[in-house]
Write a protein that holds these residues in place. Structure first.
Motif, PDB file in Angstrom:
ATOM      1  N   ILE A   7       0.834  -1.104  -0.025  1.00 31.39           N
ATOM      2  CA  ILE A   7       0.107  -0.089  -0.048  1.00 31.39           C
ATOM      3  C   ILE A   7       0.916   1.210  -0.007  1.00 31.39           C
ATOM      4  N   THR A   8       1.915   1.390   0.837  1.00 27.68           N
ATOM      5  CA  THR A   8       2.892   2.344   0.904  1.00 27.68           C
ATOM      6  C   THR A   8       3.378   2.517  -0.704  1.00 27.68           C
ATOM      7  N   LEU A   9       4.009   1.666  -1.218  1.00 30.09           N
ATOM      8  CA  LEU A   9       4.449   1.592  -2.447  1.00 30.09           C
ATOM      9  C   LEU A   9       3.601   1.928  -3.381  1.00 30.09           C
ATOM     10  N   ALA A  10       2.398   1.803  -3.239  1.00 29.36           N
ATOM     11  CA  ALA A  10       1.282   2.227  -4.491  1.00 29.36           C
ATOM     12  C   ALA A  10       1.017   3.897  -4.206  1.00 29.36           C
ATOM     13  N   ARG A  11       1.244   4.341  -2.844  1.00 30.20           N
ATOM     14  CA  ARG A  11       1.185   5.655  -2.708  1.00 30.20           C
ATOM     15  C   ARG A  11       2.303   6.349  -3.492  1.00 30.20           C
ATOM     16  N   ILE A  12       3.599   5.853  -3.433  1.00 29.27           N
ATOM     17  CA  ILE A  12       4.657   6.510  -4.028  1.00 29.27           C
ATOM     18  C   ILE A  12       4.491   6.196  -5.492  1.00 29.27           C
ATOM     19  N   PHE A  13       4.018   5.274  -5.906  1.00 31.72           N
ATOM     20  CA  PHE A  13       3.701   5.285  -7.717  1.00 31.72           C
ATOM     21  C   PHE A  13       2.644   6.126  -7.947  1.00 31.72           C
ATOM     22  N   LEU A  14       1.810   6.552  -7.251  1.00 32.40           N
ATOM     23  CA  LEU A  14       0.605   7.564  -7.628  1.00 32.40           C
ATOM     24  C   LEU A  14       1.022   8.857  -7.724  1.00 32.40           C
ATOM     25  N   VAL A  15       2.542   9.124  -6.916  1.00 33.86           N
ATOM     26  CA  VAL A  15       2.914  10.462  -7.162  1.00 33.86           C
ATOM     27  C   VAL A  15       3.072  11.099  -8.612  1.00 33.86           C
ATOM     28  N   PRO A  16       3.879  10.245  -9.514  1.00 34.96           N
ATOM     29  CA  PRO A  16       3.986  10.767 -10.856  1.00 34.96           C
ATOM     30  C   PRO A  16       2.781  10.849 -11.531  1.00 34.96           C
ATOM     31  N   ILE A  17       1.923   9.877 -11.354  1.00 36.49           N
ATOM     32  CA  ILE A  17       0.560   9.846 -12.030  1.00 36.49           C
ATOM     33  C   ILE A  17      -0.114  11.050 -11.742  1.00 36.49           C
ATOM     34  N   MET A  18      -0.291  11.331 -10.458  1.00 39.16           N
ATOM     35  CA  MET A  18      -0.909  12.704  -9.994  1.00 39.16           C
ATOM     36  C   MET A  18      -0.444  13.822 -10.813  1.00 39.16           C
ATOM     37  N   MET A  19       1.006  14.030 -10.705  1.00 40.05           N
ATOM     38  CA  MET A  19       1.729  15.230 -11.167  1.00 40.05           C
ATOM     39  C   MET A  19       1.395  15.172 -12.717  1.00 40.05           C
ATOM     40  N   PHE A  20       1.382  14.108 -13.310  1.00 40.30           N
ATOM     41  CA  PHE A  20       1.058  14.188 -14.737  1.00 40.30           C
ATOM     42  C   PHE A  20      -0.497  14.640 -15.046  1.00 40.30           C
ATOM     43  N   PHE A  21      -1.278  14.352 -14.284  1.00 38.89           N
ATOM     44  CA  PHE A  21      -2.719  15.143 -14.680  1.00 38.89           C
ATOM     45  C   PHE A  21      -2.666  16.586 -14.118  1.00 38.89           C
ATOM     46  N   LEU A  22      -1.972  16.755 -13.161  1.00 39.58           N
ATOM     47  CA  LEU A  22      -1.911  18.163 -12.677  1.00 39.58           C
ATOM     48  C   LEU A  22      -1.333  19.012 -13.646  1.00 39.58           C
ATOM     49  N   LEU A  23      -0.108  18.559 -14.036  1.00 41.82           N
ATOM     50  CA  LEU A  23       0.756  19.443 -14.876  1.00 41.82           C
ATOM     51  C   LEU A  23       0.552  19.376 -16.268  1.00 41.82           C
ATOM     52  N   VAL A  24      -0.068  18.427 -16.794  1.00 41.03           N
ATOM     53  CA  VAL A  24      -0.179  18.296 -18.302  1.00 41.03           C
ATOM     54  C   VAL A  24      -1.649  18.763 -18.626  1.00 41.03           C
ATOM     55  N   ASN A  25      -1.676  19.637 -19.536  1.00 45.26           N
ATOM     56  CA  ASN A  25      -2.988  20.370 -20.094  1.00 45.26           C
ATOM     57  C   ASN A  25      -3.528  19.211 -21.025  1.00 45.26           C
ATOM     58  N   VAL A  26      -4.732  18.617 -20.525  1.00 48.30           N
ATOM     59  CA  VAL A  26      -5.615  17.527 -21.332  1.00 48.30           C
ATOM     60  C   VAL A  26      -6.679  18.267 -21.895  1.00 48.30           C
ATOM     61  N   ASP A  27      -6.603  18.341 -23.296  1.00 45.66           N
ATOM     62  CA  ASP A  27      -7.679  19.243 -23.879  1.00 45.66           C
ATOM     63  C   ASP A  27      -8.803  18.366 -24.586  1.00 45.66           C
ATOM     64  N   TYR A  28      -8.893  17.083 -24.171  1.00 37.98           N
ATOM     65  CA  TYR A  28      -9.901  16.257 -24.392  1.00 37.98           C
ATOM     66  C   TYR A  28     -11.366  16.683 -24.264  1.00 37.98           C
ATOM     67  N   PHE A  29     -11.305  17.382 -22.964  1.00 35.27           N
ATOM     68  CA  PHE A  29     -12.757  17.662 -22.416  1.00 35.27           C
ATOM     69  C   PHE A  29     -12.718  19.149 -22.191  1.00 35.27           C
ATOM     70  N   PRO A  30     -13.646  19.655 -22.429  1.00 37.35           N
ATOM     71  CA  PRO A  30     -13.668  21.305 -21.956  1.00 37.35           C
ATOM     72  C   PRO A  30     -13.846  21.509 -20.410  1.00 37.35           C
ATOM     73  N   PRO A  31     -13.102  22.505 -19.920  1.00 41.07           N
ATOM     74  CA  PRO A  31     -13.221  22.832 -18.508  1.00 41.07           C
ATOM     75  C   PRO A  31     -14.594  22.896 -18.268  1.00 41.07           C
ATOM     76  N   ILE A  32     -14.970  22.670 -16.711  1.00 42.00           N
ATOM     77  CA  ILE A  32     -16.032  23.042 -16.044  1.00 42.00           C
ATOM     78  C   ILE A  32     -16.090  24.341 -15.753  1.00 42.00           C
ATOM     79  N   ARG A  33     -17.210  25.339 -16.093  1.00 42.06           N
ATOM     80  CA  ARG A  33     -17.362  26.447 -15.873  1.00 42.06           C
ATOM     81  C   ARG A  33     -18.886  26.819 -15.135  1.00 42.06           C
ATOM     82  N   ILE A  34     -18.861  27.369 -14.100  1.00 44.53           N
ATOM     83  CA  ILE A  34     -20.158  27.814 -13.287  1.00 44.53           C
ATOM     84  C   ILE A  34     -19.878  29.181 -12.836  1.00 44.53           C
ATOM     85  N   ASP A  35     -20.458  30.263 -13.425  1.00 41.53           N
ATOM     86  CA  ASP A  35     -20.363  31.567 -13.253  1.00 41.53           C
ATOM     87  C   ASP A  35     -18.781  31.961 -13.098  1.00 41.53           C
ATOM     88  N   GLU A  36     -18.018  32.217 -12.163  1.00 39.17           N
ATOM     89  CA  GLU A  36     -16.667  32.537 -12.117  1.00 39.17           C
ATOM     90  C   GLU A  36     -16.002  31.356 -11.911  1.00 39.17           C
TER      91      GLU A  36
END
Length: 192
Positions: A7-36
């Motif tokens: 489980i601890t190793l899984a947490r370590i392996f999730l770090v680069p996956i999380m960073m990929f989604f956080l830092l790489v802009n995936v334009d397949y879906f439009p962003p969610i906009r509600i007012d501001e």
């Protein structure tokens, strides 16, 4: 390798996956906009990965103690996984302009300092146990990070800067808990 360490190793392996989604802009879906309010799907995915990874922190320790699976590898990997997760997401949030760099530096520096204290204590044959303030620090850091990852959702709708308040609270409690560790364990530093 036992379940707790996996489980601890899984947490370590999730770090680069999380960073990929956080830092790489995936334009397949439009962003969610509600007012501001504005959030991208990759931010939501990164936040979900962070929540899953953060929730495994207590789970691996609980399983290790409950099933008597505490190992030296687990004692090494668990705090390392915690530090990697928090440091990676804070650095990413600074890159995204969602967190002030000084706050990230304060939080990461405290983590390294307390880890160093624990290492010195281990060399002296002593264990520095987690304190109540350390547990509060972790909970508030996770809350602040989730708020920043989700662009202050749902508080953005009422105009309350919960992400800013939580981030400041995390920084202050992080500093206090670090001081608390060193004051309560000053004898360890005298021995070395």
């Amino acid at each position: 390798m036992n379940l707790a360490n996996k489980i601890t190793l899984a947490r370590i392996f999730l770090v680069p996956i999380m960073m990929f989604f956080l830092l790489v802009n995936v334009d397949y879906f439009p962003p969610i906009r509600i007012d501001e309010f504005y959030i991208t799907y990759n931010q939501i995915i990164a936040a979900l990965i962070f929540i899953i990874a953060a929730s495994t922190d207590g789970l691996d320790g609980y399983i290790a103690r409950k099933r008597k699976m505490v190992t030296n590898l687990g004692k090494l990997l668990d705090p390392l996984a915690d530090k990697l997760l928090v440091a990676a997401v804070l650095i990413s949030l600074v890159e995204m302009g969602k967190c002030d760099a000084w706050i990230a530096v304060v939080i990461i520096s405290r983590e390294f300092a307390v880890t160093g204290l624990r290492q010195v204590a281990l060399l002296e044959g002593t264990v520095v146990a987690a304190s109540t303030w350390g547990k509060w620090k972790t909970a508030i850091q996770i809350t602040a990070i989730i708020a920043m990852l989700l662009n202050n959702f749902p508080f953005a709708f009422i105009g309350f800067p919960f992400d800013v308040v939580a981030t400041w609270a995390a920084a202050l409690i992080t500093v206090y808990s670090g001081i608390d560790y060193f004051v309560k364990n000053k004898k360890v530093l005298r021995l070395s």
